[in-house]
Write a protein that holds these residues in place. Structure first.
Motif, PDB file in Angstrom:
ATOM      1  N   GLN A  91      -7.116  -9.742   1.324  1.00 32.84           N
ATOM      2  CA  GLN A  91      -6.408 -10.459   2.380  1.00 32.84           C
ATOM      3  C   GLN A  91      -5.676  -9.488   3.314  1.00 32.84           C
ATOM      4  O   GLN A  91      -5.580  -9.727   4.514  1.00 32.84           O
ATOM      5  N   LEU A  92      -5.162  -8.382   2.766  1.00 35.18           N
ATOM      6  CA  LEU A  92      -4.544  -7.351   3.611  1.00 35.18           C
ATOM      7  C   LEU A  92      -5.591  -6.761   4.548  1.00 35.18           C
ATOM      8  O   LEU A  92      -5.334  -6.555   5.739  1.00 35.18           O
ATOM      9  N   VAL A  93      -6.780  -6.513   4.027  1.00 34.46           N
ATOM     10  CA  VAL A  93      -7.854  -5.960   4.861  1.00 34.46           C
ATOM     11  C   VAL A  93      -8.219  -6.948   5.966  1.00 34.46           C
ATOM     12  O   VAL A  93      -8.400  -6.552   7.128  1.00 34.46           O
ATOM     13  N   LEU A  94      -8.289  -8.229   5.642  1.00 34.57           N
ATOM     14  CA  LEU A  94      -8.559  -9.232   6.678  1.00 34.57           C
ATOM     15  C   LEU A  94      -7.465  -9.235   7.739  1.00 34.57           C
ATOM     16  O   LEU A  94      -7.748  -9.341   8.936  1.00 34.57           O
ATOM     17  N   ALA A  95      -6.210  -9.089   7.323  1.00 35.74           N
ATOM     18  CA  ALA A  95      -5.096  -9.041   8.278  1.00 35.74           C
ATOM     19  C   ALA A  95      -5.204  -7.817   9.177  1.00 35.74           C
ATOM     20  O   ALA A  95      -4.970  -7.897  10.391  1.00 35.74           O
ATOM     21  N   LEU A  96      -5.574  -6.675   8.611  1.00 35.60           N
ATOM     22  CA  LEU A  96      -5.726  -5.459   9.406  1.00 35.60           C
ATOM     23  C   LEU A  96      -6.862  -5.628  10.413  1.00 35.60           C
ATOM     24  O   LEU A  96      -6.718  -5.276  11.586  1.00 35.60           O
ATOM     25  N   ILE A  97      -7.976  -6.204   9.976  1.00 38.31           N
ATOM     26  CA  ILE A  97      -9.098  -6.441  10.890  1.00 38.31           C
ATOM     27  C   ILE A  97      -8.669  -7.408  11.994  1.00 38.31           C
ATOM     28  O   ILE A  97      -9.003  -7.207  13.167  1.00 38.31           O
ATOM     29  N   HIS A  98      -7.928  -8.427  11.627  1.00 37.93           N
ATOM     30  CA  HIS A  98      -7.425  -9.396  12.600  1.00 37.93           C
ATOM     31  C   HIS A  98      -6.609  -8.675  13.675  1.00 37.93           C
ATOM     32  O   HIS A  98      -6.791  -8.911  14.872  1.00 37.93           O
ATOM     33  N   ALA A  99      -5.735  -7.777  13.257  1.00 36.98           N
ATOM     34  CA  ALA A  99      -4.887  -7.037  14.197  1.00 36.98           C
ATOM     35  C   ALA A  99      -5.682  -6.021  15.016  1.00 36.98           C
ATOM     36  O   ALA A  99      -5.449  -5.860  16.209  1.00 36.98           O
ATOM     37  N   GLU A 155       1.928   7.266   0.693  1.00 36.95           N
ATOM     38  CA  GLU A 155       3.258   6.732   1.007  1.00 36.95           C
ATOM     39  C   GLU A 155       3.870   5.977  -0.178  1.00 36.95           C
ATOM     40  O   GLU A 155       4.821   5.221  -0.008  1.00 36.95           O
ATOM     41  N   ASN A 156       3.330   6.214  -1.375  1.00 35.64           N
ATOM     42  CA  ASN A 156       3.870   5.615  -2.604  1.00 35.64           C
ATOM     43  C   ASN A 156       4.022   4.097  -2.498  1.00 35.64           C
ATOM     44  O   ASN A 156       5.032   3.532  -2.933  1.00 35.64           O
ATOM     45  N   GLY A 157       3.040   3.453  -1.905  1.00 30.87           N
ATOM     46  CA  GLY A 157       3.039   1.997  -1.805  1.00 30.87           C
ATOM     47  C   GLY A 157       3.845   1.425  -0.654  1.00 30.87           C
ATOM     48  O   GLY A 157       3.930   0.212  -0.502  1.00 30.87           O
ATOM     49  N   ASN A 158       4.442   2.271   0.174  1.00 33.79           N
ATOM     50  CA  ASN A 158       5.222   1.780   1.311  1.00 33.79           C
ATOM     51  C   ASN A 158       4.247   1.271   2.373  1.00 33.79           C
ATOM     52  O   ASN A 158       3.624   2.042   3.103  1.00 33.79           O
ATOM     53  N   MET A 159       4.131  -0.044   2.433  1.00 35.49           N
ATOM     54  CA  MET A 159       3.145  -0.678   3.311  1.00 35.49           C
ATOM     55  C   MET A 159       3.393  -0.351   4.781  1.00 35.49           C
ATOM     56  O   MET A 159       2.455  -0.081   5.527  1.00 35.49           O
ATOM     57  N   THR A 160       4.643  -0.379   5.211  1.00 31.64           N
ATOM     58  CA  THR A 160       4.961  -0.124   6.617  1.00 31.64           C
ATOM     59  C   THR A 160       4.527   1.279   7.024  1.00 31.64           C
ATOM     60  O   THR A 160       3.870   1.457   8.053  1.00 31.64           O
ATOM     61  N   ILE A 180       1.318  -7.111   8.919  1.00 36.88           N
ATOM     62  CA  ILE A 180       2.007  -7.857   7.853  1.00 36.88           C
ATOM     63  C   ILE A 180       2.226  -9.306   8.285  1.00 36.88           C
ATOM     64  O   ILE A 180       2.086 -10.228   7.474  1.00 36.88           O
ATOM     65  N   GLY A 181       2.510  -9.532   9.553  1.00 35.27           N
ATOM     66  CA  GLY A 181       2.652 -10.895  10.067  1.00 35.27           C
ATOM     67  C   GLY A 181       1.361 -11.690   9.938  1.00 35.27           C
ATOM     68  O   GLY A 181       1.372 -12.848   9.496  1.00 35.27           O
ATOM     69  N   PHE A 182       0.230 -11.073  10.320  1.00 28.78           N
ATOM     70  CA  PHE A 182      -1.059 -11.751  10.153  1.00 28.78           C
ATOM     71  C   PHE A 182      -1.327 -12.037   8.675  1.00 28.78           C
ATOM     72  O   PHE A 182      -1.837 -13.094   8.313  1.00 28.78           O
ATOM     73  N   TRP A 183      -0.997 -11.068   7.822  1.00 25.93           N
ATOM     74  CA  TRP A 183      -1.211 -11.223   6.385  1.00 25.93           C
ATOM     75  C   TRP A 183      -0.414 -12.426   5.865  1.00 25.93           C
ATOM     76  O   TRP A 183      -0.955 -13.307   5.204  1.00 25.93           O
ATOM     77  N   GLN A 184       0.853 -12.472   6.205  1.00 28.81           N
ATOM     78  CA  GLN A 184       1.717 -13.546   5.708  1.00 28.81           C
ATOM     79  C   GLN A 184       1.394 -14.899   6.338  1.00 28.81           C
ATOM     80  O   GLN A 184       1.444 -15.920   5.660  1.00 28.81           O
ATOM     81  N   ASP A 185       1.071 -14.915   7.623  1.00 31.32           N
ATOM     82  CA  ASP A 185       0.877 -16.181   8.335  1.00 31.32           C
ATOM     83  C   ASP A 185      -0.534 -16.759   8.224  1.00 31.32           C
ATOM     84  O   ASP A 185      -0.711 -17.962   8.342  1.00 31.32           O
ATOM     85  N   HIS A 186      -1.538 -15.890   8.044  1.00 25.11           N
ATOM     86  CA  HIS A 186      -2.918 -16.367   8.095  1.00 25.11           C
ATOM     87  C   HIS A 186      -3.739 -16.097   6.836  1.00 25.11           C
ATOM     88  O   HIS A 186      -4.666 -16.845   6.536  1.00 25.11           O
ATOM     89  N   TRP A 187      -3.475 -15.002   6.140  1.00 27.78           N
ATOM     90  CA  TRP A 187      -4.398 -14.561   5.108  1.00 27.78           C
ATOM     91  C   TRP A 187      -3.803 -14.534   3.708  1.00 27.78           C
ATOM     92  O   TRP A 187      -4.538 -14.307   2.742  1.00 27.78           O
ATOM     93  N   TYR A 188      -2.528 -14.751   3.558  1.00 30.03           N
ATOM     94  CA  TYR A 188      -1.889 -14.607   2.254  1.00 30.03           C
ATOM     95  C   TYR A 188      -2.390 -15.650   1.259  1.00 30.03           C
ATOM     96  O   TYR A 188      -2.546 -16.821   1.577  1.00 30.03           O
ATOM     97  N   VAL A 189      -2.630 -15.209   0.034  1.00 24.98           N
ATOM     98  CA  VAL A 189      -3.021 -16.071  -1.079  1.00 24.98           C
ATOM     99  C   VAL A 189      -2.190 -15.657  -2.286  1.00 24.98           C
ATOM    100  O   VAL A 189      -2.145 -14.473  -2.616  1.00 24.98           O
TER     101      VAL A 189
END
Length: 191
Positions: A91-99, A155-160, A180-189
């Motif tokens: 889902q993170l990958v989908l959010a990145l592609i979306h952005a 980055e030791n897991g630091n997503m930002t 992260i906004g796309f991930w939370q608003d559209h793709w999060y499961v």
């Protein structure tokens, strides 16, 4: 009727019930057939039921960006496979592609990044693989997921910070916030 088929039918019916202001429709027979084929070819899921649920859910979400059923399910299988291979959330990958590209495999940025995950062409030279085609979805996902996974580990897991590195904007938060906004608003499961 097999249990997996019955579960897919029940999930389809549940998704066709009104939710909020929208009405979801059960998949058409052709889509159901394509989904069953995608599930049988999906090798990155723990079991068939997980594949059916995830592919149907993500296919419904992705339909507005990739209207062709076969293309959409093929993309989702590839995203899931490459994300899991790189130890990323699909889902993170989908959010990145979306952005990055709004799911346009032929996207080219103003700085020359290519494909759905907007991979810079210099990576081909770095790997000694000038023949690689970054508009090929499988190739682009392999590169992009590997790069993002590396930055997350660095980055030791630091997503930002990892997303900023991926985008070449380390020290800025606009791009990471967008993904992260796309991930939370559209793709999060929820797992």
């Amino acid at each position: 009727m097999r249990v997996a088929g019955w579960l897919l039918l029940m999930l389809s019916l549940a998704l066709s019930l009104p939710t909020g202001a929208t009405l979801r429709q059960a998949p058409e027979p052709e889509l159901r057939s394509l989904l069953q084929q995608a599930v049988s070819e999906a090798d990155s899921f723990e079991d068939r039921f997980d594949a059916e649920v995830w592919l149907l859910d993500m296919s419904t979400r992705l339909r507005r960006y990739v209207p062709d059923d076969l293309e959409r399910l093929t993309l989702l299988r590839l995203v899931h496979r490459e994300a899991r291979r790189a130890e990323l959330s699909p889902q993170l990958v989908l959010a990145l592609i979306h952005a990055e590209s709004h799911f346009d495999r032929f996207a080219i940025s103003s700085v020359g990044a290519q494909g759905m995950m907007q991979v810079m062409p210099f990576w081909k030279a770095e790997l000694g693989r000038p023949q690689d085609n970054l508009t090929d979805v499988a190739t682009n996902l392999r590169y992009g997921c590997t790069i993002l996974s590396y930055y997350l580990k660095r980055e030791n897991g630091n997503m930002t910070r990892a997303l900023a590195r991926y985008n070449g904007s380390l020290g800025q938060t606009g791009y990471p916030a967008k993904v992260i906004g796309f991930w939370q608003d559209h793709w999060y499961v929820r797992d």
